[in-house]
Design a protein around this motif. Structure first.
Motif, PDB file in Angstrom:
ATOM      1  N   ASP A 314      -5.710  -7.836   0.036  1.00 41.83           N
ATOM      2  CA  ASP A 314      -4.870  -6.676  -0.259  1.00 41.83           C
ATOM      3  C   ASP A 314      -4.710  -5.815   1.000  1.00 41.83           C
ATOM      4  O   ASP A 314      -5.593  -5.039   1.358  1.00 41.83           O
ATOM      5  N   GLU A 317      -4.990  -1.903   0.624  1.00 39.28           N
ATOM      6  CA  GLU A 317      -6.377  -1.428   0.674  1.00 39.28           C
ATOM      7  C   GLU A 317      -6.888  -1.420   2.117  1.00 39.28           C
ATOM      8  O   GLU A 317      -7.602  -0.496   2.534  1.00 39.28           O
ATOM      9  N   ARG A 320      -5.291   1.468   4.241  1.00 37.39           N
ATOM     10  CA  ARG A 320      -5.836   2.758   3.793  1.00 37.39           C
ATOM     11  C   ARG A 320      -7.254   2.949   4.324  1.00 37.39           C
ATOM     12  O   ARG A 320      -7.614   4.018   4.829  1.00 37.39           O
ATOM     13  N   THR A 321      -8.072   1.905   4.241  1.00 39.49           N
ATOM     14  CA  THR A 321      -9.437   1.968   4.764  1.00 39.49           C
ATOM     15  C   THR A 321      -9.425   2.224   6.263  1.00 39.49           C
ATOM     16  O   THR A 321     -10.229   3.018   6.787  1.00 39.49           O
ATOM     17  N   ARG A 395      -1.296  -0.023  -4.167  1.00 40.84           N
ATOM     18  CA  ARG A 395      -2.192  -1.164  -4.052  1.00 40.84           C
ATOM     19  C   ARG A 395      -1.379  -2.446  -4.208  1.00 40.84           C
ATOM     20  O   ARG A 395      -0.222  -2.423  -4.651  1.00 40.84           O
TER      21      ARG A 395
END
Length: 436
Positions: A314, A317, A320-321, A395
């Motif tokens: 993904d 994800e 964003r991390t 997501r």
């Protein structure tokens, strides 16, 4: 064929970061010919008009470092450090792979990538025991875009090492331009710790003679730095520079442990970095200083690594991390804004792996794009803050449709090129045949 896409908000992710509400995108065969506000004039000679029903449209995501053949190893060897994880779990199980296992694992990985919005990837695979050409053919059938690279190791006997290099060179020549240009390969020595200096020098030669990029794991852990210094009297970046590996454009996966001098070397030789934030966290490797890499003018893309160390593909994800880690590491919320993170997962990532013909929605680029229907998703409200939501709230399973080369490969979250039910069943059956 001229297809026009209307009734959508288009996030171009180009250098101007343009957004067109109620916009229009014109695709001529496989390429975007124009994008902008809705125009009745342009619709006159369209072969097909597609009403997107108020969806958000953005470029397909670009995953600059992965291991799709390892998809069946998801969940094996959790909570281990990198070196023992590779040596006692991953490599011994990979040695059991057949071409059938590799092909099914690859399809499962690509299925997950495409359904979560990735349209381009750059991958390294272990060729041991498999027909690499057959796996490449399998990738071609999925419609995916990317680079699939034969990993070079200095493991086993001298004869094994020679055969590995020969296989890598043959694969490089055969698949430099494959599937009508959608797929290519790179020269991929695994790492400075898994390759002898001779193997790295040979990798540099193969890359130069075939005009290919290089893809390699470098400076992933503190242990690696000490190990290479002990063996060769230099840190990994300088060691590889001396061996001529950086004479061809190189993608360096990880780059967690770098100093200012090494960043200068990377900039000088146009070495690009594949940033794998979640994998680096899970394996306890550390946090790459991406802000310093970008300030040094180094090309950086976002990557998932393999799902054995992530544990998913993904990219929403992942980016964003990546953003949150830099803000936390610097204790500065202004660092790594949404615009930077989204660009690294699209346009900048594509540039990092030498595929600048994709990664943004603009005239002349390939028609690789994804759609999201936000209207029935509470976590994507209010709609007025859509750009923020693409990084901080969206997501992978929000993705509705996926197009590569102007061809729809996922429709309403269902793959059109991979038999999902069959691949999932086969993946579970074949995973059960592996000893661990």
């Amino acid at each position: 064929m001229k297809t026009i896409y209307t009734n959508a908000t288009f996030f171009t992710m180009d250098k101007e970061n343009r957004i067109f509400e109620n916009g229009m995108m014109v695709v001529q065969d496989q390429t975007i010919s124009s994008i902008g506000p809705h125009s009745k004039e342009q619709m006159k000679d369209a072969d097909q008009v597609v009403d997107l029903g108020g969806k958000w449209v953005m470029p397909g995501l670009v995953n600059v470092h992965s291991h799709i053949v390892m998809t069946l190893l998801r969940g094996i060897g959790d909570d281990m450090l990198l070196k023992p994880w590779l040596e006692t779990k991953i490599w011994p199980i990979e040695a059991q792979f057949t071409t059938e296992i590799a092909s099914v694992s690859t399809q499962l990985g690509i299925l997950e990538m495409m359904k979560s919005g990735t349209t381009t990837f750059s991958d390294m695979f272990n060729p041991n025991g498999i027909d690499a050409g057959a796996v490449m053919e399998t990738i071609g059938e999925t419609g995916m875009r990317g680079a699939f690279s034969y990993t070079i190791f200095s493991l086993g006997s001298e004869a094994d090492q020679k055969a590995n290099l020969t296989g890598a060179e043959q694969f490089s020549k055969a698949y430099k331009n494959f599937a009508d240009g959608r797929l290519t390969t790179m020269v991929a020595p695994h790492s400075p710790y898994a390759c002898t200096p001779e193997a790295i020098s040979e990798s540099a030669r193969i890359a130069k003679e075939n005009d290919l990029m290089v893809h390699i794991h470098v400076s992933e852990t503190d242990f690696e730095i000490l190990d290479i210094e002990t063996r060769y009297g230099a840190r990994p970046v300088e060691h590889l520079r001396r061996l001529g590996l950086f004479d061809q454009p190189t993608v360096m996966a990880h780059g967690v442990v770098l100093n200012e001098e090494e960043r200068s070397i990377l900039k000088q030789h146009d070495v690009r970095v594949a940033h794998n934030p979640i994998s680096n966290l899970k394996l306890g490797s550390g946090i790459a200083d991406v802000v310093s890499l970008l300030k040094a003018g180094i090309k950086v893309g976002v990557a998932t690594d393999g799902v054995a160390s992530n544990n998913n593909f993904d990219m929403f994800e992942e980016m964003r991390t990546a953003a949150l880690l830099q803000k936390g590491m610097y204790k500065d919320a202004t660092q790594f804004p949404a615009q930077t993170a989204l660009a690294m997962a699209t346009r900048m990532g594509a540039e990092a792996i030498g595929m600048s013909h994709t990664g943004s929605l603009e005239a002349g680029k390939k028609a690789d794009f994804i759609t999201i229907y936000p209207h029935d998703k509470e976590h994507l409200q209010p709609l007025s803050e859509a750009y923020s939501h693409l990084l901080y709230a969206a997501r992978g399973n929000d993705v509705c449709d996926v197009y590569i080369n102007g061809k729809m490969v996922v429709k309403d979250r269902v793959s059109l090129t991979i038999d999902e039910e069959k691949v999932i069943a086969e993946a579970n059956r074949l995973q059960g045949t592996l000893s661990r």
